[in-house]
Design an enzyme around this catalytic site. Structure first.
Site, mmCIF file in Angstrom:
data_model
loop_
_atom_site.group_PDB
_atom_site.id
_atom_site.type_symbol
_atom_site.label_atom_id
_atom_site.label_comp_id
_atom_site.label_asym_id
_atom_site.label_seq_id
_atom_site.Cartn_x
_atom_site.Cartn_y
_atom_site.Cartn_z
ATOM 1 C CD1 TRP A 149 -0.916 2.244 2.422
ATOM 2 C CD2 TRP A 149 -2.712 1.703 1.126
ATOM 3 N NE1 TRP A 149 -1.671 3.204 2.429
ATOM 4 C CE2 TRP A 149 -2.846 3.131 1.656
ATOM 5 C CE3 TRP A 149 -3.724 1.517 0.454
ATOM 6 C CZ2 TRP A 149 -4.080 4.063 1.643
ATOM 7 C CZ3 TRP A 149 -5.092 2.111 0.519
ATOM 8 C CH2 TRP A 149 -5.081 3.228 0.971
ATOM 9 C CG ASN A 151 -1.083 7.037 2.719
ATOM 10 O OD1 ASN A 151 -1.018 6.163 3.173
ATOM 11 N ND2 ASN A 151 -1.382 8.064 3.638
ATOM 12 C CG ASP A 152 -0.514 11.346 2.707
ATOM 13 O OD1 ASP A 152 -1.235 10.809 2.288
ATOM 14 O OD2 ASP A 152 -0.284 11.966 3.901
ATOM 15 C CB SER A 209 2.706 12.550 5.909
ATOM 16 O OG SER A 209 2.021 11.717 5.273
ATOM 17 N NE ARG A 268 -3.244 13.699 10.011
ATOM 18 C CZ ARG A 268 -4.386 13.808 10.788
ATOM 19 N NH1 ARG A 268 -4.447 13.410 11.913
ATOM 20 N NH2 ARG A 268 -5.449 13.699 10.088
#
Ligand code: FRU
Length: 614
Positions: A149, A151-152, A209, A268
Site C-alpha cells: 500500500w 498513500n501520501d 507524513s 501532523r
C-alpha cells in the site's frame, strides 16, 4: 512443573508439511492458545513470505529476537485462503533466534480452529522476494511502490541531480497500516528507482507524513548539507520527530531528542523550509481536527516556537486538514510575488472524499494572511477538479527556481478497494505549480506537467492541423502500443456549438465522456461507464472544472496511463485527475458537438515510450 500453555499447546513442525521440503527445520509453528501462535525461526538471510488475505483483520505480530521485543507490526494473515504474500526480511537477524509472536484477531473457541488457518500452511522461506509485476492496471509512467500500500508523498528533496520521493508505505499489505517511509529516486521525475525503506516505525510510533530539507547552514549541528526529515510519530497521540541522513537520503538516523514538538491535540504532517531573510526555519503543521494550520519557527529545527495559526472558519471545513505546504511564487506576467498555502482536506473535497484546497496571500515570516475577494471573503479554491489527487506537496531544494509538486493519485473513499492487490496506488504526474491572474484580477494556481514528460513522446500517431466537427462524430484511433498509454493535445474552438464531447471508448463498451460546456465555461469528466467501477459506490462519478479561459478557445493536454487520466486545460489553469479501470485500453477518441459546428486544431496524439516492459 510444566507450563500449562505448553501442555495445552500443540506443537506443529512446518517441516512435516511436504510442501516445505528443504525448509524443514526452518519454521516451527507452536500454537499456545486459540489466538496466540509462535513462529520460531533460525535467523538467516532469507525472506519469510507471509500469506495475506485482504478481507480479514490484522494480526498483531511481535518480533522477538534472542528473547527481546524488537518491534511490532500488523498483517492480515490468511485465514481461509492466501491472496498474495509479503516478505518479512530475516537478514537483520542472521544467526539469532527469532520468534514471530502472532496475536490473531479472530475469536475462536478451540485450538483446532487456529491450526486450520491458511497462513500456517502457506508460510515459506525464499532467497529473494519476487517483485515482477502482476497487475494489469499498474501504470507505465507513474510512480508506484513495487508492492504494498502507498498513500501520501513525503519528504521530497532534490540533491546532486537526483529527485528523492518518499511515501507512506505499508510493506506488509496492500491496505493502510504500519506506516513507514518508502523511498524512490529519479533523475527525470518520470522513471523511478526503488530503494529500501528509509524511515521505519520506532519507539515513538509509526512514521506519518512530513517533509525534508537540506541543512545548508548546518543550523542543527548534524553537519553541513545533512538531509533532515521531519515527520509525525503516531502512537496514541501525534508528535513531531526528526531523522537525519548523511548519505543523500538513503538511510536515516532517528534523532535521539525526539519528539521535537508535542501538543495536546491532533497535529501532523510537518512541512519545513529555510527562510533566508530571518535565518530561521519555518514549519507549517496541520492542526487536523481544529481545521487550522499552525506556524512555528526555529533557529535549529530542534526548538520550535509557535508563531501563529491560520484558517479558523476559512475555506472548506468539511473534513480534517492535512499535509500543508507553504511557498512563495511569482504571479505570471507580473512582477508580483504571492504566497500560496496548500491545505489538503479529507473528506470535504469538491466531488466527495479527498481534495486539495489552497489559499493565496502574504507571509511575513511568522504569519500567513489570506487575500480576500471582491466581496471581502476568503474564497475556497481547488487545485484539482478530479477525484484522485490528494496530499499534494512540493519538492524542497529544487534547482532553477522550480517548484515541482506531486500528489497521491487516489481518494480515501475507495483507495483500499481499487482493483489491484500487488500494490495499491500511484502518484500523479509531477507538475510545476504556477500562479496566474484571471480576468477579474483574482489569483489562482495552475498545474503544468513537468517538462521532462516530453522526452517520453514516441510515435506521433495522429497529427491533425484542423478539422471541423458538426453532425457526425469524428473518430480517431488511439495508439495500441504500450497498453495504449498516450498524450493527446488539441485546441477546441467551439464556434457556434454549445457543447463539445470527447469520448474515449473501447470494444468492451467502456467509455469516458468529457464535455466542454461553452456557456457555463466548464469541462466535465464522466467515468460512470469507464470500466470496472463497482468496487465502491463512490467511484462512479462526474467531476467538473471551471475552464478559466480567456476566450471560448479551450486547449487540452490529456495524459492516459493504464489506470488514470490526467487533464491539464488552458495551460494548466485547471487540472483534473481521475482514475479509470477500463476492461481493455481505450482505443478510440470520438469528438462530437451537441449542435452547430466546432473546430479542432493541432490535434496531436503521441504514444508514450517507457522503460517498463510489462
Ligand atoms: C493524509 C494522512 C496524513 C497522515 C498520513 C497517514 O492522507 O492522513 O495526514 O500523516 O495520511 O498515513
Amino acid at each position: 512443573m510444566m507450563n500449562s500453555n505448553l501442555l495445552k499447546g500443540l506443537t506443529l513442525f512446518a517441516a512435516s508439511a511436504a510442501a516445505f521440503g528443504a525448509m524443514a527445520q526452518d519454521i516451527r509453528i507452536e500454537h499456545l492458545s486459540p489466538s496466540h501462535t509462535y513462529l520460531r525461526l533460525n535467523g538467516s538471510d532469507k525472506q519469510l513470505l507471509l500469506p495475506i488475505q485482504e478481507s480479514v483483520d490484522d494480526a498483531k505480530i511481535n518480533v522477538i529476537v534472542d528473547g527481546k521485543l524488537e518491534r511490532t507490526f500488523y498483517a492480515r494473515l490468511a485465514k481461509n485462503k492466501t491472496d498474495f504474500t509479503v516478505p518479512f526480511d530475516m537478514s537483520p537477524y542472521k544467526d539469532k533466534n527469532v520468534i514471530l509472536e502472532v496475536v490473531s484477531p479472530h475469536s475462536r473457541a478451540t485450538l483446532r480452529e487456529a491450526q486450520d488457518d491458511a497462513a500456517w500452511g502457506d508460510l515459506k522461506l525464499v532467497d529473494k522476494f519476487d517483485t515482477t509485476n502482476r497487475e494489469k492496471y499498474r501504470p507505465m509512467f507513474h510512480h508506484t511502490p513495487q508492492y504494498g500500500w502507498m498513500n501520501d508523498p513525503n519528504g521530497m528533496f532534490y540533491k546532486d541531480g537526483v529527485w528523492h520521493l518518499y511515501y507512506q508505505w505499508n510493506p506488509y499489505g496492500s491496505k493502510w497500516q504500519n506506516m513507514t517511509w518508502g523511498h524512490s529516486s529519479s533523475k527525470d521525475l518520470i522513471n523511478w528507482e526503488h530503494h529500501p525503506a528509509a524511515i521505519l516505525p520506532n519507539g515513538l510510533g509509526t512514521v506519518f507524513s512530513g517533509s525534508s530539507a537540506i541543512d545548508k547552514e548546518n543550523s542543527a549541528g548534524f553537519g553541513k548539507d545533512a538531509v533532515v526529515a521531519m515527520y509525525t510519530s503516531c502512537s496514541d497521540n501525534q508528535t513531531q520527530s526528526l531523522a537525519v541522513s548523511h548519505d543523500n537520503g538513503e538511510t536515516f538516523d532517528i534523532y535521539p531528542g525526539n519528539p521535537v514538538i508535542t501538543l495536546d491535540s491532533e497535529a501532523r504532517d510537518p512541512n519545513m523550509f529555510w527562510n533566508p531573510e530571518t535565518k530561521q526555519w519555518v514549519l507549517i503543521l496541520a492542526h487536523a481536527l481544529d481545521h487550522e494550520m499552525l506556524i512555528f519557527t526555529s533557529p535549529d529545527m530542534k526548538e520550535w516556537t509557535l508563531q501563529s495559526s491560520f484558517g479558523k472558519g476559512l475555506g472548506a471545513q468539511g473534513g480534517v486538514w492535512e499535509c500543508p505546504d507553504l511557498m512563495e511564487l511569482e504571479v505570471e506576467g507580473t512582477n508580483e510575488k504571492k504566497w500560496m498555502l496548500i491545505c489538503n482536506l479529507n473528506p470535504g473535497g469538491p466531488f466527495g472524499g479527498s481534495g486539495i484546497q489552497y489559499f493565496i496571500g502574504d507571509f511575513d515570516g511568522k504569519k500567513f494572511t489570506a487575500d480576500t475577494d471582491a466581496n471581502g471573503n476568503v474564497p475556497t479554491k481547488w487545485l484539482d477538479f478530479g477525484k484522485d489527487n490528494y496530499a499534494l506537496v512540493s519538492w524542497s531544494d529544487a534547482p532553477d527556481g522550480r517548484r515541482p509538486v506531486v500528489g497521491w493519485m487516489s481518494n480515501w473513499q475507495y483507495a483500499a478497494d481499487v482493483p489491484t492487490t500487488q500494490y495499491r496506488s500511484a502518484n500523479t504526474l509531477p507538475s510545476e505549480i504556477k500562479l496566474f491572474k484571471d480576468d477579474n484580477g483574482e489569483i489562482y494556481a495552475s498545474l503544468v506537467p513537468v517538462k521532462e514528460i516530453d522526452a517520453m513522446r514516441g510515435n506521433l500517431a495522429v497529427n491533425l492541423k484542423k478539422c471541423s466537427i458538426s453532425g457526425k462524430p469524428r473518430n480517431i484511433d488511439l495508439p495500441a502500443a504500450n497498453k495504449g498509454i498516450c498524450e493527446i493535445s488539441m485546441t477546441i474552438n467551439p464556434k457556434n456549438s454549445q457543447e463539445v464531447n470527447l469520448v474515449l471508448s473501447n470494444k468492451r463498451k467502456d467509455q469516458v465522456v468529457m464535455t466542454y460546456n461553452v456557456e457555463n465555461a466548464t469541462f466535465s469528466f464522466n467515468r460512470e461507464k469507464s470500466g470496472i467501477t463497482d468496487f465502491s459506490k463512490d467511484f462512479p462519478a462526474v467531476t467538473t472544472a471551471p475552464t478559466f479561459g480567456t476566450s471560448d478557445l479551450l486547449t487540452l493536454r490529456i495524459f492516459i496511463d493504464t489506470s488514470s487520466i490526467e487533464i491539464f486545460g488552458n495551460d494548466g489553469r485547471f487540472a483534473m485527475t481521475n482514475l479509470v479501470f477500463p476492461n481493455e485500453p481505450y482505443s478510440t477518441l470520438s469528438i462530437s458537438v451537441q449542435k452547430g459546428k466546432a473546430e479542432i486544431s493541432n490535434l496531436k496524439v503521441y504514444s508514450l515510450k517507457t522503460n517498463k516492459s510489462f
